[in-house]
Design a protein around this motif. Structure first.
Motif, mmCIF file in Angstrom:
data_model
loop_
_atom_site.group_PDB
_atom_site.id
_atom_site.type_symbol
_atom_site.label_atom_id
_atom_site.label_comp_id
_atom_site.label_asym_id
_atom_site.label_seq_id
_atom_site.Cartn_x
_atom_site.Cartn_y
_atom_site.Cartn_z
ATOM 1 N N LYS A 135 28.951 42.451 31.108
ATOM 2 C CA LYS A 135 30.201 41.426 30.398
ATOM 3 C C LYS A 135 30.422 40.560 30.698
ATOM 4 N N PHE A 136 30.274 40.381 32.244
ATOM 5 C CA PHE A 136 30.432 39.087 33.219
ATOM 6 C C PHE A 136 31.068 38.688 33.285
ATOM 7 N N PHE A 137 31.686 39.571 34.148
ATOM 8 C CA PHE A 137 33.434 39.179 34.366
ATOM 9 C C PHE A 137 33.957 39.627 35.915
ATOM 10 N N TRP A 138 34.323 39.033 36.819
ATOM 11 C CA TRP A 138 34.796 39.684 38.380
ATOM 12 C C TRP A 138 36.075 39.841 38.496
ATOM 13 N N SER A 139 36.822 40.054 39.758
ATOM 14 C CA SER A 139 38.035 41.102 39.175
ATOM 15 C C SER A 139 38.452 41.617 40.811
ATOM 16 N N PHE A 140 39.696 41.357 40.740
ATOM 17 C CA PHE A 140 40.286 42.468 42.251
ATOM 18 C C PHE A 140 40.550 43.905 41.577
ATOM 19 N N ASP A 141 40.380 44.709 42.455
ATOM 20 C CA ASP A 141 40.688 46.184 41.711
ATOM 21 C C ASP A 141 40.969 46.918 39.562
ATOM 22 N N TYR A 184 42.282 38.647 36.468
ATOM 23 C CA TYR A 184 43.592 37.301 36.611
ATOM 24 C C TYR A 184 44.613 37.172 35.244
ATOM 25 N N SER A 185 43.737 37.004 34.214
ATOM 26 C CA SER A 185 44.809 37.212 33.283
ATOM 27 C C SER A 185 45.451 38.467 33.381
ATOM 28 N N MET A 192 35.236 33.014 39.757
ATOM 29 C CA MET A 192 36.565 32.502 39.934
ATOM 30 C C MET A 192 36.975 32.883 38.785
ATOM 31 N N MET A 193 36.051 31.518 37.988
ATOM 32 C CA MET A 193 36.784 31.332 36.484
ATOM 33 C C MET A 193 36.367 32.591 35.097
ATOM 34 N N THR A 194 36.015 34.335 36.072
ATOM 35 C CA THR A 194 35.948 34.806 34.640
ATOM 36 C C THR A 194 36.831 36.154 35.726
ATOM 37 N N GLY A 195 37.680 35.644 36.567
ATOM 38 C CA GLY A 195 38.916 36.724 36.955
ATOM 39 C C GLY A 195 39.321 37.101 38.378
#
Length: 556
Positions: A432-438, A442-443, A523-526
């Motif tokens: 889905k191409f998003f990146w994240s922490f845990d 970010y949203s 960064m832009m995706t989360g």
């Protein structure tokens, strides 16, 4: 006062440092520039890419007036600089951005020395040209005297806009990977296998990567970049002059959007004397990996009357940034030869080379059976991956810098034991191409709260197949690299695939501090958070209601 800037058409930069000044004027606009003989439309600072070098002195008060001539909002973030958070320049975190036609005034005292940089924190403007160096002279002068002092700013430039690239990645995450493994490749690998066990291993490997919906050739999300040195392409031949026998300081800055580089100067050993603006005990190396946002100062002493090539190969070996050190203008050194691209392996997921027992159906780039991941403790022989995982394709006998080589030169500040520990998993969904922490963008989880004065140990566990250069604004990360009381202080830390890296952060600065992966599209995706540091442990006001203390006014 007139801004200190590079001449737009200069091919060779003078080594003499200009006088210091306290007030600077920057103008943000769209400009046509020539890169490797092609005209490119860029976001520019004072008409330049890279923008003008800002030369400050430790202890001075600086005022920077930034005028926006674009048709969209813009911003300037002072990367690695210690300042009041409302001067940090991140829209909707520390201020409201700079509107079209407005001039925003940044004002703060310079509290440090070293090599840093500044760039836009608005949309994809950074990738499209809005970045430039900062050189801060120590109040007591440099530790090592040199005859020449040059900035070597590495960056990547793409013919597509950042918005178009992100749309492609969202529609088809593997859009830019033209090295995907194919059926003919499988048949070739099976033919090369000599035993039944080897053939079974080939098939098992293909099945494993297929179940994870990943590809071992996927070292970078985006390809098609031209790699630049000080805004100049490989054939533009940026040149720094020297006389044989002189000491030359090179200030490497990685101002890329998405590219990690392996940098070397064939025929010259480099003495690393600074990392992320902080002096370190000198380390002699042949090569170093530099993540997005990192800086390294090196000193070289060319003895021969010949040209030396400064080369920085992209981590996926699709191209290189190239410059020249030469005794005379117009000379060029040997052209770099790209090394063969490497493949990701099972070991890159921290499994010690074995995927046995893994629940592959859950491994959607990061959706793993986390209990079975071999992250290891800080006492492991790899120091939890902090060896940087140097490139396996470095020439035989090369000394490649690792974080374990870095030891701080400044012993004046205390390293406090942590009051608490926080685990932060680096996660993502490639399909889905998003990146994240845990596993949260970010949203979904924007804020982490801290109390001013506490020391927090952050343990980064990378559950993805990508290197993540993690950047913290306004605060320092003391890297737990096995050096004990000599461990280094950085503002960007690379966390390699499948590895664990630990740092401690002394929460000395009250404010709202962005914390994010410095790969632009991550960064832009989360992959972004706000570290909110409060004296009372209560959230600070949002950016829209933050008072502009001591400057920071906008006017038309």
């Amino acid at each position: 006062m007139k801004l200190l800037a590079w001449a737009a058409t200069a091919a060779v930069f003078a080594a003499t440092l200009p006088a210091f000044a306290g007030t600077y004027d920057l103008v943000i606009d769209r400009t046509n520039v020539a890169i490797d003989g092609q005209t490119r439309r860029v976001f520019s600072i004072n008409g330049e890419i890279a923008g003008p070098v800002l030369r400050w002195k430790e202890g001075e008060e600086v005022t920077v007036n930034v005028t926006n001539r674009l048709r969209e909002d813009t911003s300037i973030h002072w990367h690695g600089i210690l300042l009041p958070f409302y001067m940090d320049g991140v829209p909707m975190v520390s201020f409201g951005g700079i509107k079209p036609g407005e001039t925003f005034t940044y004002r703060f005292k310079v509290r440090q020395a070293g090599t840093y940089w500044y760039h836009s924190h608005s949309g994809g403007q950074e990738q499209e040209g809005m970045y430039a160096p900062i050189v801060i002279e120590p109040a007591k002068g440099e530790r090592e005297k040199v005859a020449r002092d040059y900035v070597v700013m590495l960056s990547d430039h793409h013919p597509m806009s950042a918005g178009a690239i992100l749309r492609k990645l969202k529609q088809e995450p593997g859009y830019f990977n033209d090295r995907k493994r194919t059926l003919p490749g499988l048949m070739r690998d099976l033919s090369a296998a000599k035993t039944t066990e080897e053939k079974q291993a080939v098939i098992a490997s293909r099945l494993m990567w297929g179940e994870m919906r990943m590809d071992p050739t996927d070292l970078a999300d985006v390809t098609g970049y031209t790699f630049l040195v000080n805004g100049r392409g490989p054939t533009d031949n940026w040149t720094g002059l020297f006389r044989p026998g002189e000491k030359v300081r090179l200030r490497f800055i990685n101002g890329s959007a998405m590219t990690l580089f392996d940098a070397r100067i064939p025929g010259l050993r480099m003495r690393v004397v600074q990392a992320d603006g902080q002096d370190v005990k000198p380390v002699e190396v042949d090569e170093f990996r530099i993540g997005v946002g990192e800086t390294y100062d090196v000193i070289v002493e060319p003895k021969d009357d010949r040209a030396y090539t400064i080369e920085a190969q992209s981590i996926d070996r699709r191209g290189f940034a190239r410059g020249t050190l030469a005794p005379r203008a117009g000379m060029t050194g040997p052209a770099p030869v790209l090394r063969p691209p490497s493949l990701l392996t099972e070991a890159d997921m921290g499994h010690g080379g074995s995927m046995a027992g893994m629940d592959h159906s859950k491994m959607d780039h990061s959706k793993m059976d986390h209990s079975k991941m071999n992250h290891g403790a800080m006492a492991s022989d790899e120091l939890s991956g902090l060896v940087h995982v140097p490139p396996v394709d470095a020439p035989p006998g090369s000394k490649v810098l690792s974080y374990t080589d870095l030891k701080r030169a400044n012993r004046a500040y205390r390293l406090n034991p942590p009051d608490r520990t926080i685990d932060i998993r680096l996660t993502g969904n490639m399909e889905k191409f998003f990146w994240s922490f845990d596993d949260r963008k970010y949203s979904e989880a924007p804020v982490m709260n801290f109390t001013e004065g506490e020391t927090v140990r952050l343990v980064f566990r990378n559950e993805t197949m990508m290197n993540h250069p993690i950047h913290l604004h306004g605060l320092w990360m003391d890297v737990e690299n096995g050096a004990g009381d000599e461990r280094p202080r950085k503002h960007v830390v690379i966390v390699p695939p499948g590895r664990t890296v630990s740092v401690t952060v002394h929460m000395t600065e009250e404010g709202r501090w962005p914390f994010h992966c410095h790969l632009l599209y991550h960064m832009m995706t989360g992959m972004f958070r706000e570290f909110v540091v409060s004296a009372r442990g209560t959230p600070l006001p949002a950016a829209s209601s933050t008072p502009a203390k001591g400057g920071g006014h906008a006017h038309h």
